[in-house]
Design a protein around this motif. Structure first.
Motif, PDB file in Angstrom:
ATOM      1  N   GLY A  94       3.275 -16.457  41.287  1.00  0.00           N
ATOM      2  CA  GLY A  94       3.801 -15.555  40.515  1.00  0.00           C
ATOM      3  C   GLY A  94       2.895 -14.740  39.297  1.00  0.00           C
ATOM      4  N   LYS A  95       3.512 -13.665  38.713  1.00  0.00           N
ATOM      5  CA  LYS A  95       2.718 -12.906  37.835  1.00  0.00           C
ATOM      6  C   LYS A  95       3.209 -13.040  36.379  1.00  0.00           C
ATOM      7  CE  LYS A  95       1.903  -9.064  40.924  1.00  0.00           C
ATOM      8  NZ  LYS A  95       2.084  -7.487  41.519  1.00  0.00           N
ATOM      9  N   THR A  96       2.287 -13.130  35.488  1.00  0.00           N
ATOM     10  CA  THR A  96       2.516 -12.960  34.220  1.00  0.00           C
ATOM     11  C   THR A  96       2.590 -11.670  33.256  1.00  0.00           C
ATOM     12  OG1 THR A  96       0.518 -13.827  33.624  1.00  0.00           O
ATOM     13  CG2 THR A  96       2.095 -15.545  34.117  1.00  0.00           C
ATOM     14  N   TYR A 148       9.239 -15.392  31.931  1.00  0.00           N
ATOM     15  CA  TYR A 148       8.432 -15.083  33.297  1.00  0.00           C
ATOM     16  C   TYR A 148       9.155 -14.132  34.265  1.00  0.00           C
ATOM     17  CZ  TYR A 148       5.505 -18.899  31.740  1.00  0.00           C
ATOM     18  OH  TYR A 148       4.472 -19.873  31.058  1.00  0.00           O
ATOM     19  N   SER A 203       7.779 -17.581  43.220  1.00  0.00           N
ATOM     20  CA  SER A 203       6.662 -17.095  43.901  1.00  0.00           C
ATOM     21  C   SER A 203       5.642 -18.361  43.691  1.00  0.00           C
ATOM     22  CB  SER A 203       6.167 -15.797  43.569  1.00  0.00           C
ATOM     23  OG  SER A 203       7.027 -14.758  43.884  1.00  0.00           O
ATOM     24  N   GLU A 204       5.527 -18.712  42.383  1.00  0.00           N
ATOM     25  CA  GLU A 204       4.646 -19.882  42.047  1.00  0.00           C
ATOM     26  C   GLU A 204       4.866 -21.385  42.974  1.00  0.00           C
ATOM     27  OE1 GLU A 204       1.004 -20.875  39.998  1.00  0.00           O
ATOM     28  OE2 GLU A 204       2.051 -19.004  40.313  1.00  0.00           O
ATOM     29  N   ASN A 219       9.011 -14.848  39.621  1.00  0.00           N
ATOM     30  CA  ASN A 219       7.510 -15.214  39.477  1.00  0.00           C
ATOM     31  C   ASN A 219       7.591 -16.865  39.543  1.00  0.00           C
ATOM     32  OD1 ASN A 219       6.200 -12.640  39.265  1.00  0.00           O
ATOM     33  ND2 ASN A 219       7.437 -12.385  37.213  1.00  0.00           N
TER      34      ASN A 219
END
Length: 277
Positions: free
Chosen positions: A262-264, A242, A249-250, A246
């Protein structure tokens, strides 16, 4: 594999049965010409894969698949149709089918699609077996069935660690990773349209399933870190699958100190997954 075929055209089940049972590992254990009879039969039979016509009088193929998914979530299904309507096809995928087989029946297409779904069933069974062994503290030595067996079992263990083995996209993740391992290619090198015999809309639906599963894994990994279990494995998976930023962030989203998580990235996740093995 045990198959059940339902189609209101009597000739279709006969053709499909001949194709399927040329493989001695396959058995057609039931045939119906309407969805209501099929539903009643399948509930008391040991069926692995259902092949259902899209448009049937009374209960449609899509309605049948929806009911079966509610009652037998592990059952796999393939839709048979001569309809090209993209909205209907999208609805069928959302109902839970794995693939379409187009009419008129093409032998090569049937064999290819059935093989892919059968592999998915076998992979899921293997996953359940590994989960039961790990959960029970047992240790077993399995025979090597192909050159990538150990790598595949490692992937299963990672998905289990991420807590996404029950997600709808988990079997897709396993299948994509298998293609990458078998062909020794990266995620971006996969021709999904050719490999899965799907169009761009169907590819998008499959990617949506995968993204939901991967996002769930990100959230679970962030929860593990918040619980004070951020050991080396957690940090390694966070970076490889990840990017740690991210996961961080999550974590902040879960704590309520950030409005977005978060981004994936499919590419990063799959390339990282294969790298881990």
């Amino acid at each position: 594999m045990n198959f059940y075929i339902v189609d209101d055209d009597p000739s279709i089940p006969m053709i499909l049965r001949q194709i399927l049972e040329k493989n001695p590992a396959n058995t057609v254990i039931g045939i119906a010409h309407d969805a209501k009879k099929a539903l009643a039969d399948i509930m008391i039979m040991d069926v692995d894969i259902v092949l259902a016509d899209l448009l049937m009088p009374g209960l449609s193929g899509i309605e049948l698949i929806k009911k079966l998914k509610e009652l037998k979530p592990n059952l796999r299904s393939i839709m048979i149709s001569q309809v090209k309507d993209s909205d209907l096809r999208a609805e069928a995928y959302e109902a839970g089918i794995e693939f379409f087989i187009d009419k008129p029946i093409n032998v090569i297409e049937v064999k290819t699609v059935v093989e892919k779904v059968s592999q998915s069933v076998q992979m899921a069974a293997k996953l359940n077996n590994i989960q039961s062994l790990v959960g029970g503290g047992a240790v077993a030595t399995a025979p090597v069935v192909d050159q990538h067996q150990q790598e595949k079992e490692k992937i299963l263990s990672i998905l289990r660690f991420l807590g996404i083995t029950s997600e709808a996209g988990s079997s897709d993740i396993l299948a994509v990773a298998q293609i990458m391992l078998d062909q020794n290619i990266s995620f971006r090198d996969i021709d999904f349209n050719a490999a899965y015999h799907i169009d761009d809309r169907e590819k998008k639906i499959m990617f949506q399933r995968i993204r939901r599963a991967i996002k769930t894994g990100l959230t679970n990994l962030a929860n593990i870190s918040l619980d004070g279990m951020g050991d080396e494995i957690v940090v390694e998976y966070a970076n490889t699958l990840y990017e740690y930023k991210n996961v961080r962030s999550e974590m902040l989203l879960l704590e309520g100190t950030r409005s977005t998580g978060g981004k994936t990235s499919l590419k990063r996740f799959f390339d990282g997954l294969v790298q881990e093995v």
